[in-house]
Design a protein around this motif. Structure first.
Motif, PDB file in Angstrom:
ATOM      1  N   GLY A 170      13.876  88.380  12.633  1.00  0.00           N
ATOM      2  CA  GLY A 170      13.366  88.261  11.263  1.00  0.00           C
ATOM      3  C   GLY A 170      12.775  89.573  10.783  1.00  0.00           C
ATOM      4  N   GLU A 177      12.775  82.687  22.941  1.00  0.00           N
ATOM      5  CA  GLU A 177      13.562  82.369  21.744  1.00  0.00           C
ATOM      6  C   GLU A 177      12.753  82.634  20.484  1.00  0.00           C
ATOM      7  OE1 GLU A 177      15.441  78.410  19.644  1.00  0.00           O
ATOM      8  OE2 GLU A 177      15.304  78.448  21.822  1.00  0.00           O
ATOM      9  N   ARG A 178      11.518  82.224  20.512  1.00  0.00           N
ATOM     10  CA  ARG A 178      10.652  82.436  19.346  1.00  0.00           C
ATOM     11  C   ARG A 178      10.420  83.941  19.130  1.00  0.00           C
ATOM     12  NH1 ARG A 178       7.652  79.476  15.852  1.00  0.00           N
ATOM     13  NH2 ARG A 178       5.675  80.376  15.208  1.00  0.00           N
ATOM     14  N   GLN A 221      12.437  86.353  19.970  1.00  0.00           N
ATOM     15  CA  GLN A 221      13.689  86.922  19.454  1.00  0.00           C
ATOM     16  C   GLN A 221      13.868  86.583  17.965  1.00  0.00           C
ATOM     17  OE1 GLN A 221      16.818  85.567  21.996  1.00  0.00           O
ATOM     18  NE2 GLN A 221      16.361  87.058  23.617  1.00  0.00           N
ATOM     19  N   LYS A 222      13.518  85.355  17.605  1.00  0.00           N
ATOM     20  CA  LYS A 222      13.615  84.977  16.197  1.00  0.00           C
ATOM     21  C   LYS A 222      12.671  85.828  15.347  1.00  0.00           C
ATOM     22  CE  LYS A 222      15.131  80.180  16.504  1.00  0.00           C
ATOM     23  NZ  LYS A 222      14.776  78.781  16.239  1.00  0.00           N
TER      24      LYS A 222
END
Length: 186
Positions: A61, A53-54, A56-57
């Motif tokens: 970004g 998840e991190r 992908q974020k």
């Protein structure tokens, strides 16, 4: 120290403190395997999900930042193009205004010259009219004076209007021809 050696000898068994008991060793291995199973089953997937998840974020970004930068560059290019177009348009407007000012200046100059010529022509016409009026007044005065002088010289009255006019006109015509021949002879 001697006492502790004696106590150990009294127990009879020499036990090595570095080597664990086999029961403790089995219990430690079973507990470690249970802990590994729990970590692999529950904790590692959560860490991996959080990591994914991190990641992908972060990637999202970065993509957003790249898109925003591309949009900003595109907007900058549009702005520069509009600015150049505005400068070109301003230069064209300045040139058009300069040409229009030159045309207006030329028109005003032509109008002023035409007005000047009209005023000069009108002044000349007025001068000609005044000259004709003065000449007519002078002829009349001269005629009266000439008739009066001629009456005195001749001794008879030149009262007859038609005769007087004829005499005056003839006299003035002779003066004009004499004046013209003298002016041409000079």
């Amino acid at each position: 120290m001697l006492n502790s050696a004696l106590v150990l000898a009294a127990e009879g068994e020499t036990h090595n403190p570095i080597v664990p008991d086999p029961s403790e060793l089995i219990l430690g291995i079973v507990a470690f395997l249970i802990l590994l199973f729990i970590l692999k089953k529950y904790v590692v997937p959560r860490f991996e999900a959080a990591y994914e998840e991190r990641a992908q974020k972060i990637e999202g970004g970065i993509e957003k930042a790249e898109r925003a930068q591309a949009e900003a560059e595109e907007a900058l290019a549009k702005y520069k193009a509009q600015l150049q177009e505005a400068r070109t348009e301003a230069a064209k407007i300045r040139d058009d205004a300069r040409l229009e000012a030159e045309q207006i200046k030329a028109e005003l100059r032509a109008d002023a010259e035409a007005e000047s010529q009209r005023i000069v022509a009108q002044g000349q016409a007025q001068l000609q009219a005044q000259k004709a009026q003065i000449i007519a007044e002078l002829r009349a005065d001269m005629g009266r004076n000439a008739v009066e002088l001629a009456s005195r010289i001749v001794g008879e009255s030149l009262e007859d209007e038609a005769r007087r006019r004829g005499t005056v006109d003839r006299f003035l015509a002779e003066l004009e021809t004499a004046g013209a021949s003298n002016g041409a002879g000079k």
